[in-house]
Design a protein around this motif. Sequence first.
Motif, mmCIF file in Angstrom:
data_model
loop_
_atom_site.group_PDB
_atom_site.id
_atom_site.type_symbol
_atom_site.label_atom_id
_atom_site.label_comp_id
_atom_site.label_asym_id
_atom_site.label_seq_id
_atom_site.Cartn_x
_atom_site.Cartn_y
_atom_site.Cartn_z
ATOM 1 N N LEU A 361 -7.128 -7.001 -3.271
ATOM 2 C CA LEU A 361 -6.701 -6.283 -1.883
ATOM 3 C C LEU A 361 -5.084 -6.775 -1.401
ATOM 4 C CD1 LEU A 361 -10.081 -6.588 0.072
ATOM 5 C CD2 LEU A 361 -8.894 -4.649 -1.170
ATOM 6 N N VAL A 362 -5.014 -8.098 -1.458
ATOM 7 C CA VAL A 362 -3.457 -8.393 -1.031
ATOM 8 C C VAL A 362 -2.452 -7.979 -1.930
ATOM 9 C CG1 VAL A 362 -3.653 -10.737 -2.119
ATOM 10 C CG2 VAL A 362 -2.258 -10.401 -0.136
ATOM 11 N N PHE A 363 -2.789 -8.138 -3.411
ATOM 12 C CA PHE A 363 -1.754 -7.850 -4.346
ATOM 13 C C PHE A 363 -1.541 -6.035 -4.224
ATOM 14 C CE2 PHE A 363 -1.621 -12.046 -6.218
ATOM 15 C CZ PHE A 363 -0.228 -12.206 -6.539
ATOM 16 N N THR A 364 -2.568 -5.453 -4.167
ATOM 17 C CA THR A 364 -2.405 -3.775 -4.214
ATOM 18 C C THR A 364 -1.654 -3.570 -3.032
ATOM 19 O OG1 THR A 364 -4.465 -3.621 -5.209
ATOM 20 C CG2 THR A 364 -3.694 -1.741 -3.894
ATOM 21 N N PHE A 365 -1.685 -4.294 -1.919
ATOM 22 C CA PHE A 365 -1.106 -4.221 -0.566
ATOM 23 C C PHE A 365 0.356 -4.279 -1.057
ATOM 24 C CE2 PHE A 365 0.815 -5.737 3.400
ATOM 25 C CZ PHE A 365 0.697 -4.552 4.260
ATOM 26 N N VAL A 366 0.803 -5.553 -1.520
ATOM 27 C CA VAL A 366 2.215 -5.881 -1.685
ATOM 28 C C VAL A 366 2.802 -5.050 -2.826
ATOM 29 C CG1 VAL A 366 3.527 -7.681 -2.666
ATOM 30 C CG2 VAL A 366 1.734 -8.307 -1.065
ATOM 31 N N ILE A 367 2.263 -4.576 -3.745
ATOM 32 C CA ILE A 367 2.787 -3.755 -5.096
ATOM 33 C C ILE A 367 3.077 -2.245 -4.092
ATOM 34 C CG2 ILE A 367 2.048 -2.609 -6.985
ATOM 35 C CD1 ILE A 367 0.582 -4.835 -7.638
ATOM 36 N N CYS A 368 2.064 -1.793 -3.642
ATOM 37 C CA CYS A 368 2.255 -0.470 -2.797
ATOM 38 C C CYS A 368 3.592 -0.641 -1.938
ATOM 39 C CB CYS A 368 1.160 -0.242 -1.977
ATOM 40 S SG CYS A 368 -0.151 0.426 -3.229
ATOM 41 N N ALA A 369 3.525 -1.487 -1.303
ATOM 42 C CA ALA A 369 4.678 -1.931 -0.239
ATOM 43 C C ALA A 369 6.055 -1.909 -0.964
ATOM 44 C CB ALA A 369 4.528 -3.252 0.408
ATOM 45 N N PHE A 370 6.167 -2.611 -2.319
ATOM 46 C CA PHE A 370 7.298 -2.716 -2.909
ATOM 47 C C PHE A 370 7.689 -1.391 -3.595
ATOM 48 C CE2 PHE A 370 7.144 -7.190 -3.377
ATOM 49 C CZ PHE A 370 8.593 -7.586 -3.051
ATOM 50 N N GLY A 414 -2.269 1.265 3.670
ATOM 51 C CA GLY A 414 -1.309 0.564 4.315
ATOM 52 C C GLY A 414 -0.071 -0.031 3.829
ATOM 53 N N GLY A 415 -0.216 -0.311 2.363
ATOM 54 C CA GLY A 415 0.869 -0.856 1.734
ATOM 55 C C GLY A 415 2.145 0.182 1.776
ATOM 56 N N GLY A 416 1.600 1.484 1.583
ATOM 57 C CA GLY A 416 2.645 2.543 1.432
ATOM 58 C C GLY A 416 3.232 2.662 2.919
ATOM 59 N N CYS A 417 2.592 2.466 3.711
ATOM 60 C CA CYS A 417 3.050 2.735 5.094
ATOM 61 C C CYS A 417 4.045 1.541 5.543
ATOM 62 C CB CYS A 417 1.945 2.703 6.008
ATOM 63 S SG CYS A 417 2.327 3.488 7.709
ATOM 64 N N PHE A 418 3.495 0.567 5.051
ATOM 65 C CA PHE A 418 4.451 -0.934 5.383
ATOM 66 C C PHE A 418 5.809 -0.717 4.615
ATOM 67 C CE2 PHE A 418 5.009 -5.323 3.886
ATOM 68 C CZ PHE A 418 5.737 -5.783 4.899
#
Length: 469
Positions: A361-370, A414-418
């Motif tokens: 979950l956390v890495f998916t969030f971070v990767i999407c944010a990048f 959420g990662g994409g939005c972040f």
Amino acid sequence: MEPVNFGILSILPAVAALALAFITRDAIFSLIVGCLIGLVITGQNIFVGVSQLMQGALGNADFIWVLGIEVFVGILVALFQKSGAIDGFTKALENKSIKARGAQLLAWLLGIFIFFSDYFSPLYTGTVMRDITDKAKVSREKLSYICDSTSAPICTLIPFSSWGIYIAGLLVGIGVFADKMTAQNAVVQMVKYNFYGIFAIAMVGLIAAGIIPDFGPMKKAEKRAREEGKVLADGAKPLIGKELSEIKPNAGIKPNLFINFFMPAIIIIATTVGTYLVLGSAKTLEAFIAAVTYQFIVMLIQRMGTIQELVETSINGIKGVMSAIIILALAYCLNSITKQLGTASFVIDATSNWITPTLLLVFTFVICAFISFFTGTSWGTYAIMIPIAVPLAFDMTGGAATGLVYATIASVVGGGCFGDHCSPLSDTTILSSLGAGADHIDHVKTQIPYALSIGALTCVLYLILGITL
């Protein structure tokens, strides 16, 4: 051209554009340089490459749709100004003695109310609230933050918004999500795990209410606005054209707030929501066209201007959003270059070996944010990552649609939005600067610390959730 992975060089155009944007404070120049660097890396002839890049990036339905919305929003805002509707709304609120805190809370609530479109929300909220927040000595940076951090996040939390429908469409055919019905239900289930969207909305309200004090560059901006009365920093370049700010109603004009101010918004809401309920697809651009047509005809009937005057006003409205259109067009071009270079593939390949069930979950969030940060598009990020991350979650659950699967969907969303909130390349970030009349780079600089705070909290919660699930 098919996407090709150029390794670490694939992030250079976006990195260069982002760095130059913060150094020079000139988004247009920075984006042009980023595009040229990308063309050089791909080995294309610059002159031929620029032509092909523009045709490929801008000659498609997606960009034309966004361009159409911006054009008609510019016209609608200009007609609002010409009718005196915005001034009338501002004067009506003056009697309420709205102070800085009240003005911010009103902007927050208005941004939440316009939940159906992340494009209309910042433009409408910013346009309506700009004079009110200016008089309350709220900085343009703060207004653009409120617009930006309510528009996209609220769309990610509403399953039947255009975002929810889009995400459901990407989920069809993955795992047990065999049709639109099961995919739409998955979007409903993921909402409670969308920590970034939930806390982003909440943080705006808490900061607007003064419960959480301003910090970072925003604190300085608010201090400047309160003590010096400067809603814009010295040397700032507001993303709103002078054509819009200089439009004034004819002498003796008295607008009807319901007819000239609320009715166009009602038409947009009714058309967007109504077409979604009846046709299954929200017709946002058509809604703006209908609102502009209504406003034009009504103003003619009310004798607020001749046909020639209203046409000239409409043209000035288009001129007023031209800076935002150029930045958005260049952002699309840079996004096209990053696809050719395989930026997303590079980020995924560089991190995929680290992902375990606990860290999914956390890495998916971070990767999407990048990915979203470097490309400026959350929807593009969803198209890339949902087919990768969700099947991986199904594999870890043995094919069952458990909380881990729904949380994975939420971490992508959420990662994409972040990443979008931190990127000056993002369309909604650009539109928030335009709606608020803020300097685009100042908006990004002041919003990043707030977005990072929510992003860090989300990472902690996803780490805990990953352990428990």
